[in-house]
Design a protein around this motif. Structure first.
Motif, PDB file in Angstrom:
ATOM      1  N   GLN A   1      32.069  30.122   6.689  1.00 32.51           N
ATOM      2  CA  GLN A   1      31.271  30.307   5.502  1.00 32.51           C
ATOM      3  C   GLN A   1      30.872  28.966   4.943  1.00 32.51           C
ATOM      4  N   GLN A   2      29.637  28.879   4.490  1.00 27.68           N
ATOM      5  CA  GLN A   2      29.156  27.664   3.863  1.00 27.68           C
ATOM      6  C   GLN A   2      29.657  27.577   2.437  1.00 27.68           C
ATOM      7  N   GLY A   3      29.631  28.719   1.720  1.00 31.24           N
ATOM      8  CA  GLY A   3      30.011  28.700   0.321  1.00 31.24           C
ATOM      9  C   GLY A   3      31.370  29.339   0.102  1.00 31.24           C
ATOM     10  N   GLU A   4      32.112  28.740  -0.802  1.00 29.37           N
ATOM     11  CA  GLU A   4      33.396  29.311  -1.186  1.00 29.37           C
ATOM     12  C   GLU A   4      33.390  29.483  -2.685  1.00 29.37           C
ATOM     13  N   GLU A   5      33.740  30.685  -3.135  1.00 26.07           N
ATOM     14  CA  GLU A   5      33.703  30.940  -4.566  1.00 26.07           C
ATOM     15  C   GLU A   5      35.081  30.921  -5.190  1.00 26.07           C
TER      16      GLU A   5
ATOM     17  N   GLN B   1      37.311  40.020 -21.460  1.00 28.04           N
ATOM     18  CA  GLN B   1      36.939  41.003 -22.468  1.00 28.04           C
ATOM     19  C   GLN B   1      35.440  40.889 -22.742  1.00 28.04           C
ATOM     20  N   GLU B   2      34.874  42.002 -23.108  1.00 30.29           N
ATOM     21  CA  GLU B   2      33.461  42.025 -23.508  1.00 30.29           C
ATOM     22  C   GLU B   2      33.222  40.999 -24.614  1.00 30.29           C
ATOM     23  N   GLY B   3      32.134  40.278 -24.488  1.00 30.32           N
ATOM     24  CA  GLY B   3      31.806  39.262 -25.468  1.00 30.32           C
ATOM     25  C   GLY B   3      32.216  37.864 -25.050  1.00 30.32           C
ATOM     26  N   GLU B   4      33.171  37.756 -24.149  1.00 28.66           N
ATOM     27  CA  GLU B   4      33.594  36.454 -23.655  1.00 28.66           C
ATOM     28  C   GLU B   4      32.594  35.945 -22.617  1.00 28.66           C
ATOM     29  N   ASN B   5      32.712  34.651 -22.330  1.00 33.81           N
ATOM     30  CA  ASN B   5      31.891  34.054 -21.278  1.00 33.81           C
ATOM     31  C   ASN B   5      32.632  34.099 -19.952  1.00 33.81           C
ATOM     32  N   ALA B   6      31.880  34.217 -18.878  1.00 28.16           N
ATOM     33  CA  ALA B   6      32.461  34.224 -17.533  1.00 28.16           C
ATOM     34  C   ALA B   6      31.863  33.073 -16.747  1.00 28.16           C
ATOM     35  N   THR B   7      32.731  32.290 -16.123  1.00 29.47           N
ATOM     36  CA  THR B   7      32.273  31.175 -15.302  1.00 29.47           C
ATOM     37  C   THR B   7      32.780  31.343 -13.884  1.00 29.47           C
ATOM     38  N   MET B   8      31.864  31.243 -12.932  1.00 33.37           N
ATOM     39  CA  MET B   8      32.205  31.327 -11.519  1.00 33.37           C
ATOM     40  C   MET B   8      31.714  30.068 -10.838  1.00 33.37           C
ATOM     41  N   ASN B   9      32.486  29.593  -9.881  1.00 39.41           N
ATOM     42  CA  ASN B   9      32.158  28.342  -9.203  1.00 39.41           C
ATOM     43  C   ASN B   9      31.946  28.580  -7.721  1.00 39.41           C
ATOM     44  N   CYS B  10      31.129  27.723  -7.155  1.00 35.52           N
ATOM     45  CA  CYS B  10      30.798  27.814  -5.734  1.00 35.52           C
ATOM     46  C   CYS B  10      30.788  26.418  -5.145  1.00 35.52           C
ATOM     47  N   SER B  11      31.458  26.241  -4.027  1.00 33.69           N
ATOM     48  CA  SER B  11      31.402  24.967  -3.319  1.00 33.69           C
ATOM     49  C   SER B  11      30.817  25.206  -1.935  1.00 33.69           C
ATOM     50  N   TYR B  12      30.132  24.208  -1.420  1.00 32.66           N
ATOM     51  CA  TYR B  12      29.511  24.345  -0.106  1.00 32.66           C
ATOM     52  C   TYR B  12      29.682  23.057   0.680  1.00 32.66           C
ATOM     53  N   LYS B  13      29.298  23.076   1.949  1.00 32.84           N
ATOM     54  CA  LYS B  13      29.699  21.983   2.831  1.00 32.84           C
ATOM     55  C   LYS B  13      28.560  21.084   3.285  1.00 32.84           C
ATOM     56  N   THR B  14      27.369  21.644   3.490  1.00 29.30           N
ATOM     57  CA  THR B  14      26.288  20.836   4.056  1.00 29.30           C
ATOM     58  C   THR B  14      25.137  20.712   3.072  1.00 29.30           C
TER      59      THR B  14
END
Lengths: 113, 113
Positions: A2-6, A14-27
């Motif tokens: 896989q190129q990307g890893e999350e 909880q509803e109303g909160e912020n959600a942060t997701m990260n992604c790393s890649y290789k090339t």
């Protein structure tokens, strides 16, 4: 491979909160895209950021891209129960004859009412 | 038809049988793709086609074949199904250009016994 890893693989907020997701890649990439998948459904495109862009907004979504660190983040502000889904990053590599995308394993987001 | 469709929605298949998954789009997109999605692995590209009459191999092409006789249709064939091909299969299409999103079909859930 896989190129990307999350990161994280799963996130519960909880509803109303912020959600942060990260992604790393290789090339090196032409662009990086984020997709959303509701359970049992196909993927839906959310946002595309080009390699020469650093930040992009779309409604409650904010995406950043750091090509020096080969990483991206997706921020969902003021989350709603309807945001519950899996989120995938996908990279379009340089010199990509087929304009193919390589997907990460995804982040499962649960937003509790 | 509106967008991209796949058939069948689901199928249970005996090992050794031949199976063709159908994919049709009405958006006149040049490029089309077949992915498989397995738990924890995200989406992996099987085959792609940049334009009618051409095809290419993706990350996991073994055991699968495709054809692209026209712009709209991109069938995926399993010549002799094996249990490891149990998966959810997604077809996608993309208009010409580097910085365009892919549009996904609803998927076909295939079980090979």
């Amino acid at each position: 491979s896989q190129q990307g890893e999350e990161d994280p693989q799963a996130l519960s907020i909880q509803e109303g909160e912020n959600a942060t997701m990260n992604c790393s890649y290789k090339t090196s990439i032409n662009n990086l895209q984020w997709y959303r998948q509701n359970s049992g459904r196909g993927l839906v495109h959310l946002i595309l950021i080009r390699s020469n862009e650093r930040e992009k907004h779309s409604g409650r979504l904010r995406v950043t891209l750091d090509t020096s660190k080969k990483s991206s983040s997706l921020l969902i502000t003021a989350s709603r129960a309807a945001d519950t889904a899996s989120y995938f990053c996908a990279t379009a590599r340089l010199n990509n004859a087929g304009n193919m995308l390589t997907f990460g394993g995804g982040t499962r987001l649960m937003v509790k009412p | 038809i509106a967008g991209i469709t796949q058939a069948p929605t689901s199928q249970i298949l005996a090992a050794g049988r031949r199976m063709t998954l159908r994919c049709t789009q009405d958006m006149r997109h040049n490029a089309m793709y077949w992915y498989r999605q397995d738990l924890g692995l995200g989406l992996r590209l099987i085959h792609y086609s940049n334009t009618a009459g051409t095809t290419g191999k993706g990350e996991v092409p073994d055991g699968y074949s495709v054809s692209r006789a026209n712009t709209d249709d991109f069938p995926l064939t399993l010549a002799s199904a094996v249990p490891s091909q149990t998966s959810v299969y997604f077809c996608a299409s993309k208009p010409h250009g580097t910085h365009n999103e892919q549009f996904f079909g609803p998927g076909t859930r295939l079980t090979v016994l």
